[in-house]
Design an enzyme around this catalytic site. Sequence first.
Site, PDB file in Angstrom:
ATOM      1  N   LYS A   8      46.803  35.706  40.018  1.00  0.00           N
ATOM      2  CA  LYS A   8      45.960  36.421  39.171  1.00  0.00           C
ATOM      3  C   LYS A   8      45.908  35.528  37.910  1.00  0.00           C
ATOM      4  CE  LYS A   8      45.703  40.988  40.569  1.00  0.00           C
ATOM      5  NZ  LYS A   8      45.572  42.329  40.130  1.00  0.00           N
ATOM      6  N   LYS A  13      43.146  38.236  51.131  1.00  0.00           N
ATOM      7  CA  LYS A  13      43.341  39.988  51.017  1.00  0.00           C
ATOM      8  C   LYS A  13      42.127  40.798  50.499  1.00  0.00           C
ATOM      9  CE  LYS A  13      45.532  42.179  47.548  1.00  0.00           C
ATOM     10  NZ  LYS A  13      45.985  43.300  47.014  1.00  0.00           N
ATOM     11  N   LYS A  53      40.145  45.380  45.467  1.00  0.00           N
ATOM     12  CA  LYS A  53      39.186  46.031  44.755  1.00  0.00           C
ATOM     13  C   LYS A  53      38.387  45.378  43.635  1.00  0.00           C
ATOM     14  CE  LYS A  53      42.488  49.331  43.148  1.00  0.00           C
ATOM     15  NZ  LYS A  53      43.426  48.606  42.343  1.00  0.00           N
TER      16      LYS A  53
HETATM   17  P1  ATP Z   1      43.312  44.560  42.325  1.00  0.00           P
HETATM   18  O1  ATP Z   1      42.192  44.018  43.109  1.00  0.00           O
HETATM   19  O2  ATP Z   1      42.980  45.092  41.065  1.00  0.00           O
HETATM   20  O3  ATP Z   1      44.535  43.735  42.334  1.00  0.00           O
HETATM   21  P2  ATP Z   1      44.132  45.927  44.717  1.00  0.00           P
HETATM   22  O4  ATP Z   1      43.135  46.128  45.633  1.00  0.00           O
HETATM   23  O5  ATP Z   1      45.095  44.778  45.121  1.00  0.00           O
HETATM   24  O6  ATP Z   1      43.753  45.727  43.246  1.00  0.00           O
HETATM   25  P3  ATP Z   1      46.302  47.466  43.842  1.00  0.00           P
HETATM   26  O7  ATP Z   1      45.904  48.670  42.947  1.00  0.00           O
HETATM   27  O8  ATP Z   1      46.917  46.346  43.169  1.00  0.00           O
HETATM   28  O9  ATP Z   1      45.073  47.388  44.630  1.00  0.00           O
HETATM   29  O10 ATP Z   1      47.186  48.313  45.163  1.00  0.00           O
HETATM   30  C1  ATP Z   1      47.216  49.724  45.458  1.00  0.00           C
HETATM   31  C2  ATP Z   1      47.935  49.760  46.810  1.00  0.00           C
HETATM   32  O11 ATP Z   1      47.014  49.513  47.909  1.00  0.00           O
HETATM   33  C3  ATP Z   1      49.316  49.020  46.838  1.00  0.00           C
HETATM   34  O12 ATP Z   1      50.396  49.762  47.621  1.00  0.00           O
HETATM   35  C4  ATP Z   1      48.872  47.661  47.724  1.00  0.00           C
HETATM   36  O13 ATP Z   1      49.874  47.161  48.488  1.00  0.00           O
HETATM   37  C5  ATP Z   1      47.767  48.457  48.536  1.00  0.00           C
HETATM   38  N1  ATP Z   1      46.902  47.439  48.943  1.00  0.00           N
HETATM   39  C6  ATP Z   1      45.906  46.534  48.265  1.00  0.00           C
HETATM   40  N2  ATP Z   1      45.121  45.852  48.723  1.00  0.00           N
HETATM   41  C7  ATP Z   1      45.442  46.025  50.246  1.00  0.00           C
HETATM   42  C8  ATP Z   1      45.028  45.347  51.514  1.00  0.00           C
HETATM   43  N3  ATP Z   1      43.917  44.634  51.331  1.00  0.00           N
HETATM   44  N4  ATP Z   1      45.569  45.896  52.622  1.00  0.00           N
HETATM   45  C9  ATP Z   1      46.521  46.835  52.660  1.00  0.00           C
HETATM   46  N5  ATP Z   1      46.908  47.356  51.367  1.00  0.00           N
HETATM   47  C10 ATP Z   1      46.584  47.087  50.238  1.00  0.00           C
END
Ligand code: ATP
Length: 336
Positions: A115, A197, A200
């Site tokens: 990040k 990965k 969102k």
């Molecule tokens: P950001 O893009 O804002 O970092 P993010 O999509 O990584 O957000 P988080 O809010 O950080 O989402 O994560 C919420 C939950 O979703 C966590 O338990 C995280 O491990 C899971 N998660 C996020 N992205 C993935 C993915 N690509 N595959 C599986 N689990 C995920």
Amino acid sequence: MFKDKKIVFSGVQPSGTLTIGNYLGAIRNFTAFPEDHHCYYCVVDEHAITVRQVPAELRRRTYETLALYIACGLDPEKNTLFVQSHVSEHAELAWILNCYTMFGELSRMTQFKDKSAKHADNINAGLFTYPSLMAADILLYQTDLVPVGSDQKQHLELSRDIAMRFNGVYSDTFTVPEPYIPEAGARIMSLADPTKKMSKSDENENAVVRILDDRDAIIRKFKRAVTDSGSEVRRGEGKDGVGNLMSIYSAFTGKTDVEIEREFEGRGYGEFKAAVGEACADALAPVKAEFDRLMGDKKYLEDVMAKGAAEAKQNAARTMSKVRRKIGFIEARRPF
Ligand code: ATP
Ligand code: LTN
């Protein structure tokens, strides 16, 4: 501490519209715990501001994330659903835990490194100490199990280390939590770059499938997903894209890799991608319908938040007073 139930805690940031990564890696598993568990699911708005957010969007996404929890099957009567900033103990314990977390430990966190590379103009202290706030979230409730995607494993290890360090200095205070990572769907990759990965906050809409995308968008995004120049549906070197689609298909249908290979033998990527899109759209359609209904009833969502925050606060306050006592703070007499 005496507990008659196992405690489960997890959180999702209201930093964007949730993806199938969030769904398969985390939220879908939130509903997996039987009734002899007490589950807390939090919308972690304080974590979200480690990256700059537009206030009106943050507010809307906080409602949306809570509505999605419910739409995905979490009953607010059976689970404690709440917003992190409504329970001030989270920020309070985070400060204390910061004093038991080492600079070197935080420097090794891969999420911080990723990040800070992505937001080089805003490498703030909150982004660095993000894991101490996450540890506070978890430890406040004497949590046993934390359902998360595999990207959060390192943060969870650090939460465990902080808990053990504090317990070592002051005697048993916190339950040491365990991660609960799903077998299928623990790490869904971007459809545009399957070495990254799915996230969102990705700006490329073709890279992410959102839980709330409509059927046509879901099918179109899978059709455009990056694969390789081959045509065989199987895992292998240079086949990250196909492997990712197989993981998604498996997570939605429960089929194994061998079953998927057999089903698509000699049929090519086009048919396979269409089938993944259909399976995903079918699974998400009822979630979207329920979400739309809930977003039309803000008052109900606010009632859920208020009830959840009151339940959470009661338990968080108990841990906080124990922590203050152990550290040597004088318990304030109320009223002041
Ligand atoms: P950001 O893009 O804002 O970092 P993010 O999509 O990584 O957000 P988080 O809010 O950080 O989402 O994560 C919420 C939950 O979703 C966590 O338990 C995280 O491990 C899971 N998660 C996020 N992205 C993935 C993915 N690509 N595959 C599986 N689990 C995920
Ligand atoms: N850091 C998590 C979100 C999160 C969380 C938590 C998850 C904040 N606090 C406590 C589990 C338990 C993420 O997914 N980025």
